[in-house]
Enzyme design. Structure first.
Site, PDB file in Angstrom:
ATOM      1  N   TYR A  40      44.480  31.998  59.934  1.00 30.27           N
ATOM      2  CA  TYR A  40      43.916  33.346  60.048  1.00 30.27           C
ATOM      3  C   TYR A  40      44.291  33.909  61.412  1.00 30.27           C
ATOM      4  O   TYR A  40      45.456  33.872  61.791  1.00 30.27           O
ATOM      5  CB  TYR A  40      42.400  33.294  59.797  1.00 30.27           C
ATOM      6  CG  TYR A  40      41.793  34.639  59.514  1.00 30.27           C
ATOM      7  CD1 TYR A  40      42.326  35.464  58.512  1.00 30.27           C
ATOM      8  CD2 TYR A  40      40.709  35.105  60.233  1.00 30.27           C
ATOM      9  CE1 TYR A  40      41.782  36.707  58.246  1.00 30.27           C
ATOM     10  CE2 TYR A  40      40.155  36.352  59.973  1.00 30.27           C
ATOM     11  CZ  TYR A  40      40.692  37.157  58.982  1.00 30.27           C
ATOM     12  OH  TYR A  40      40.158  38.388  58.729  1.00 30.27           O
ATOM     13  N   LYS A  95      42.564  30.597  29.370  1.00 28.23           N
ATOM     14  CA  LYS A  95      43.995  30.929  29.434  1.00 28.23           C
ATOM     15  C   LYS A  95      44.564  30.537  30.793  1.00 28.23           C
ATOM     16  O   LYS A  95      45.689  30.023  30.889  1.00 28.23           O
ATOM     17  CB  LYS A  95      44.174  32.429  29.185  1.00 28.23           C
ATOM     18  CG  LYS A  95      45.620  32.855  28.903  1.00 28.23           C
ATOM     19  CD  LYS A  95      46.137  32.231  27.625  1.00 28.23           C
ATOM     20  CE  LYS A  95      47.503  32.739  27.226  1.00 28.23           C
ATOM     21  NZ  LYS A  95      47.468  34.013  26.500  1.00 28.23           N
TER      22      LYS A  95
END
Length: 760
Positions: A40, A95
């Site tokens: 970060y 899925k």
């Protein structure tokens, strides 16, 4: 399985131990302050600036290139209809799971709360920069056609509505092969389609591209035949509205070459089937009940070539044969769209794969002696490990040739190797194991069935048709527990200590005593032992009253293995019993031996353990690549522990020269093929991917497999007993329900193998 049990099992699966089916995990180190400052602020600014300079760098520095969105508004979910975006989320997560396990593609599922086409499209366009591809799912027609068309046109990443194109692609491959087998010309066939929704229209459109004459297609919906006289048809349906008004399905089926069903169960009658042309092709894909039952259809016409959507019939048209690999190929060349050329490439790759020799692993998984191209094998099986390396490259090539690829592949062999490497991170082997067990289920004794978790495992084995459980233990307790978990099947329950079992118990004792009376066994001892369920269970298997046995949940391994070794003979030609664990690692299945029985095996013992383990690896459809593990590398130590490994390897090289085995070798060299090839290029393992480790002693093997299991959450199947004449397998103390189900499947497969060997 009762409706209550099914509902409870499904809800528990999705809720426990953590809600949902997918999670986000870090791919970079994050242990130190330095790691976090790179991840970060301030380090993250550097890739941001590089992407700002050149937007294509987003693929270099972020996960975009392997990230697909599965997007729906929940208006046409499975067989549930319009249930809304939030209720559709479990399906979208499912899925996502399939994308990951079949093609190693990461997925965010996104459910959009709108039925307005423009709002839906704008939402997808606004979030598209996050993703490398968009999979549209469960959106009702005709809106789904417009949504997909506009997104394909307006976005520069692959977009596909799998409900339409997945079925079309897979069934097209099946159609090509069925027509070839039936020796029919695609341009001349008469095709009857039952169903006129998005999937049926997509199938018809792709069939036309393959060469079917649209004038030879007769299509029906729930209101009857599509004809020009109807005023309720969409523009897409009008293309197939050339039939005579009033034509019935029965009329249309006369002399038809192909029937495509994407409608409702039991619409096609035997009479209609008999009226079709010679070698009729029937794709009855309504789920879960096809337009005509498979068994009824093949009994009606011997010359039929049939496919369904069901896994328990030959030629399953399963979308998982397509979408993971189509997106894999599209992502890997950074395609700007999935076009017709790419879909057609997938069709032809699937059709071609069905004509190639089938790997033994696939034959084993489906309980076949040898799968061959023909009436019962016109499309590949979903568990075929070659799919990713055949379909994805075909799609990638088509993207390049059609001008939509922005990152062309140059080294195709390296690409295929990378694709196959991706398969190592999932649990396909467990699915293969279960599937194989179901092909020929056996009677399997659960010797501790009055324990709740053991009974749960037996229930799963029964309901999943893995085997036929026989329950041993306190009958009252078992019946009470069965009621508690909704296990209402009528399965045998025996308590060896009760009067009901006196006759059989005494018979078993007499048989055992007569076989061991010259080895110090007294009749009274035998009668006493037969009151113990493990002794009783072992004799059930010995005497053919059961085919296999699993036990060990509530007692220590040594105390359970003892009666097995007393009652069960070694297999013919075997002088040593050992065990192996199959570990489902991120590099694929790894077999470790001996994990439970021999504390300090000799060189001769190690050679025998290696040979038995190799046979077990082959039982799972893999070719063994074996490293004999030590703290030493190829003679670097003269210590006795290393020397015995070296001696075992020398024996195996001399008498089994075709066996891929080497050592003694340290574990890191065994598992790092580049390091091994660089340092020890002479080794038989150089350039090979090791899948089997034979350890020099019990403590090293046992410690290693338990460390892998607990530290890295690696699934373990085992210990699998090697060398016994009967299929007897022992759980680790306190094994989980899943582990016991896996071991039961191993016992069934072991019984199948032993039965085959005795018939030879």
């Amino acid at each position: 399985m009762s409706d209550y049990s099914k509902r409870r099992a499904a809800l528990l699966y999705h809720a426990k131990p953590k809600p949902g089916k997918i999670a986000v995990v870090p791919t970079k180190k994050y242990a130190t302050q330095r790691d976090l400052s790179l991840a970060y602020s301030p380090g993250v600014a550097e890739p941001c600036l590089e992407i700002a300079k050149d937007i294509d760098n987003v693929y270099k520095y972020t996960a975009k290139g392997n990230l697909v969105a599965v997007i729906t508004n929940g208006t046409a979910v499975l067989g549930l209809g319009d249930i809304g975006p939030q209720a559709s989320k479990p399906v979208m997560e499912g899925k996502a799971l399939l994308f990951k396990i079949f093609a190693d593609i990461d997925v965010f599922d996104i459910e959009i709360d709108t039925k307005n086409i423009d709002e839906f499209i704008n939402t997808v366009k606004n979030i598209a920069p996050t993703f490398g591809g968009i999979n549209l799912e469960d959106i009702k027609a005709p809106e789904s056609f417009e949504i997909e068309r506009r997104l394909v046109e307006e976005l520069n990443i692959p977009v596909m509505h799998d409900d339409q194109h997945g079925t079309a692609i897979i069934s097209s491959a099946a159609l090509l092969n069925a027509l070839e087998f039936a020796d029919k010309n695609i341009s001349e066939i008469k095709l009857v389609v039952s169903g006129a929704g998005s999937a049926a229209l997509a199938c018809a459109n792709l069939y036309v591209l393959l060469g079917v004459n649209p004038e030879n297609i007769i299509m029906f919906d729930k209101d009857g035949v599509l004809s020009s006289a109807r005023t309720d048809l969409s523009d897409l349906q009008k293309r197939y509205a050339s039939a005579t008004p009033g034509t019935t399905l029965k009329d249309a089926m006369v002399d038809a070459d192909v029937f495509l069903g994407l409608s409702a169960g039991n619409l096609l009658t035997p009479e209609m089937l008999l009226s079709m042309a010679a070698d009729p092709i029937v794709f009855a894909m309504a789920n879960p009940v096809p337009e005509i039952d498979y068994d009824l259809a093949i009994a009606t016409r011997e010359d039929i070539i049939m496919a369904t959507g069901r896994s328990d019939n030959p030629n399953q048209v399963n979308n998982v044969l397509g979408f993971p690999y189509i997106f894999r190929g599209a992502l890997d060349v950074r395609a700007t769209k999935i076009n017709e050329a790419m879909k057609m490439a997938a069709v032809r790759a699937l059709a071609a794969l069905a004509k190639e020799p089938v790997p033994e692993q696939v034959n084993i998984a489906y309980g076949e002696t040898k799968l061959n191209f023909g009436r019962d094998y016109i499309i590949p099986k979903p568990f075929d490990p070659r799919l990713i390396a055949k379909v994805a490259p075909a799609v990638a090539r088509a993207a390049m040739e059609s001008g939509v690829a922005t990152h062309p592949i140059t080294d195709w062999q390296r690409y295929e190797d990378e694709l196959l490497e991706r398969l190592g991170s999932d649990n396909k082997m467990v699915r293969l194991l279960m599937n194989r067990a179901k092909m020929d289920p056996k009677r399997i004794v659960f010797a501790e069935a009055d324990h709740l978790d053991v009974l749960k495992a037996a229930q799963i084995v029964y309901e999943e048709k893995i085997g036929h459980p026989i329950l041993l233990g306190n009958k009252e307790v078992i019946l009470e527990l069965k009621s508690e978990i909704g296990f209402d099947a009528d399965v045998p329950i025996y308590d060896p200590k009760t009067k009901e079992e006196d006759v059989r118990r005494l018979r078993y004792a007499d048989i055992y005593w007569k076989s061991r009376q010259r080895r110090g066994i007294q009749l009274l001892d035998a009668q006493k032992w037969m009151r113990e369920r493990n002794y009783f269970a072992a004799m059930m298997v010995n005497e053919g009253d059961a085919d296999a046995l699993v036990t060990g949940y509530s007692r220590s391994y040594p105390s359970v293995i003892k009666p097995m070794m007393q009652l069960i003979d070694k297999a013919p030609g075997i002088s040593l019993i050992a065990t192996a664990n199959m570990m489902m690692t991120n590099r694929g299945p790894m077999f470790l031996s001996d994990t439970a029985i021999n504390p300090n095996p000799s060189a001769d013992d190690l050679a025998k353990i290696a040979l038995m383990t190799a046979r077990t690896v082959r039982m799972f459809g893999m070719e063994p690549v074996i490293a004999m593990i030590s703290f030493s590398n190829f003679g670097s130590s003269a210590h006795g522990s290393a020397a015995k490994v070296r001696e075992a390897v020398a024996y195996l090289h001399n008498y089994y020269p075709d066996l891929l085995i080497d050592g003694e070798i340290q574990t890191d060299f065994a598992l790092n093929s580049e390091m091994l090839e660089k340092k020890f290029p002479f080794s038989k393992l150089a350039g090979k991917k090791v899948n089997t480790l034979i350890f020099p002693n019990l403590e090293s093997a046992n410690i290693t497999y338990k460390l892998l299991k607990e530290l890295y959450d690696v699934d373990s199947v085992g210990p699998i007993i090697l060398g016994m004449d009967k299929p007897v397998h022992i759980f680790q103390l306190g094994a989980s329900v899943e582990e016991m189900v896996n071991m039961a499947a191993v016992a069934v497969v072991d019984a199948q193998e032993k039965e085959k060997r005795k018939k030879r």
